[in-house]
Design a protein around this motif. Structure first.
Motif, PDB file in Angstrom:
ATOM      1  N   UNK A 151      49.157  27.118  31.032  1.00  0.00           N
ATOM      2  CA  UNK A 151      48.260  26.354  31.842  1.00  0.00           C
ATOM      3  C   UNK A 151      48.880  26.446  33.443  1.00  0.00           C
ATOM      4  N   UNK A 152      50.042  25.933  33.500  1.00  0.00           N
ATOM      5  CA  UNK A 152      50.702  25.838  34.765  1.00  0.00           C
ATOM      6  C   UNK A 152      50.807  27.284  35.292  1.00  0.00           C
ATOM      7  N   UNK A 153      51.123  28.367  34.579  1.00  0.00           N
ATOM      8  CA  UNK A 153      51.167  29.542  35.377  1.00  0.00           C
ATOM      9  C   UNK A 153      49.865  29.909  35.795  1.00  0.00           C
ATOM     10  N   UNK A 154      48.748  29.770  35.045  1.00  0.00           N
ATOM     11  CA  UNK A 154      47.410  30.013  35.532  1.00  0.00           C
ATOM     12  C   UNK A 154      46.907  29.220  36.671  1.00  0.00           C
ATOM     13  N   UNK A 155      47.409  28.037  36.866  1.00  0.00           N
ATOM     14  CA  UNK A 155      47.025  27.274  37.985  1.00  0.00           C
ATOM     15  C   UNK A 155      47.806  27.689  39.175  1.00  0.00           C
ATOM     16  N   UNK A 156      49.108  28.414  39.195  1.00  0.00           N
ATOM     17  CA  UNK A 156      49.927  28.662  40.254  1.00  0.00           C
ATOM     18  C   UNK A 156      49.404  30.071  40.382  1.00  0.00           C
ATOM     19  N   UNK A 157      48.838  30.940  39.325  1.00  0.00           N
ATOM     20  CA  UNK A 157      48.363  32.267  39.837  1.00  0.00           C
ATOM     21  C   UNK A 157      46.966  31.904  40.589  1.00  0.00           C
ATOM     22  N   UNK A 158      46.168  31.232  40.091  1.00  0.00           N
ATOM     23  CA  UNK A 158      44.966  30.807  40.944  1.00  0.00           C
ATOM     24  C   UNK A 158      44.949  30.548  42.388  1.00  0.00           C
ATOM     25  N   UNK A 159      46.105  29.734  42.486  1.00  0.00           N
ATOM     26  CA  UNK A 159      46.224  29.196  43.826  1.00  0.00           C
ATOM     27  C   UNK A 159      46.863  30.460  44.668  1.00  0.00           C
ATOM     28  N   UNK A 160      47.546  31.193  43.959  1.00  0.00           N
ATOM     29  CA  UNK A 160      48.207  32.535  44.819  1.00  0.00           C
ATOM     30  C   UNK A 160      47.061  33.436  45.255  1.00  0.00           C
ATOM     31  N   UNK A 161      46.195  33.652  44.143  1.00  0.00           N
ATOM     32  CA  UNK A 161      44.993  34.495  44.439  1.00  0.00           C
ATOM     33  C   UNK A 161      44.213  33.766  45.624  1.00  0.00           C
ATOM     34  N   UNK A 162      43.976  32.689  45.580  1.00  0.00           N
ATOM     35  CA  UNK A 162      42.931  32.128  46.521  1.00  0.00           C
ATOM     36  C   UNK A 162      43.767  32.238  48.127  1.00  0.00           C
ATOM     37  N   UNK A 163      45.033  31.957  48.072  1.00  0.00           N
ATOM     38  CA  UNK A 163      45.722  31.938  49.258  1.00  0.00           C
ATOM     39  C   UNK A 163      45.649  33.574  49.887  1.00  0.00           C
ATOM     40  N   UNK A 164      46.167  34.309  48.818  1.00  0.00           N
ATOM     41  CA  UNK A 164      46.189  35.803  49.257  1.00  0.00           C
ATOM     42  C   UNK A 164      45.025  36.433  49.723  1.00  0.00           C
TER      43      UNK A 164
END
Length: 136
Positions: free
Chosen positions: A116-129
């Motif tokens: 879940x933590x990895x998914x949340x950070x990956x989503x944040x990375x997707x949005x920023x990138x």
């Protein structure tokens, strides 16, 4: 630097569960690593919002902390930091976040809280990138 399509297509294929646990977990590790390096490289490009690029890189770094390190190392070259490359990588990060949030995400990370933590950070990375390039 590598051709964007080749690198990202290979990682996208490897992310699929049918290739096996080790391959999917290694692809997830490589995807967030690639996202981090690509965002770091894009910081210095004209037309890039450096704060968003740094957020993307940091989010990828944080996501990687929750993923299992691959059993053996491999080299994934970073594409040139172009708008197309960052958009393609952002889509791949989004795909990884979706996989992590699905039942097949257990192949990549069996621990539910880490996944879940990895998914949340990956989503944040997707949005920023996805938003690093300034529009005129």
């Amino acid at each position: 630097m590598a051709d964007t399509g080749d690198v990202l297509d290979v990682l996208a294929d490897q992310l699929e569960a049918e290739h096996g646990r080790e391959t999917a977990a290694a692809a997830a590790w490589d995807i967030v690593g690639l996202g981090e390096r690509l965002a770091d490289a894009a910081v210095w490009q004209n037309g890039v919002d450096p704060v968003r690029a740094m957020v993307a890189a940091q989010s990828c770094r944080e996501a990687r902390r929750y993923l299992l390190a691959p059993a053996c190392g491999r080299s994934v070259q970073t594409p040139r930091p172009t708008s197309d490359a960052t958009s393609s990588c952002a889509r791949l990060l989004d795909r990884l976040a979706s996989v992590l949030q699905s039942s097949s995400g257990t192949i990549i990370q069996p621990d539910a809280l880490a996944r879940q933590a990895a998914a949340e950070h990956t989503t944040a990375a997707h949005q920023a990138l996805s938003a690093i390039w300034r529009t005129p």
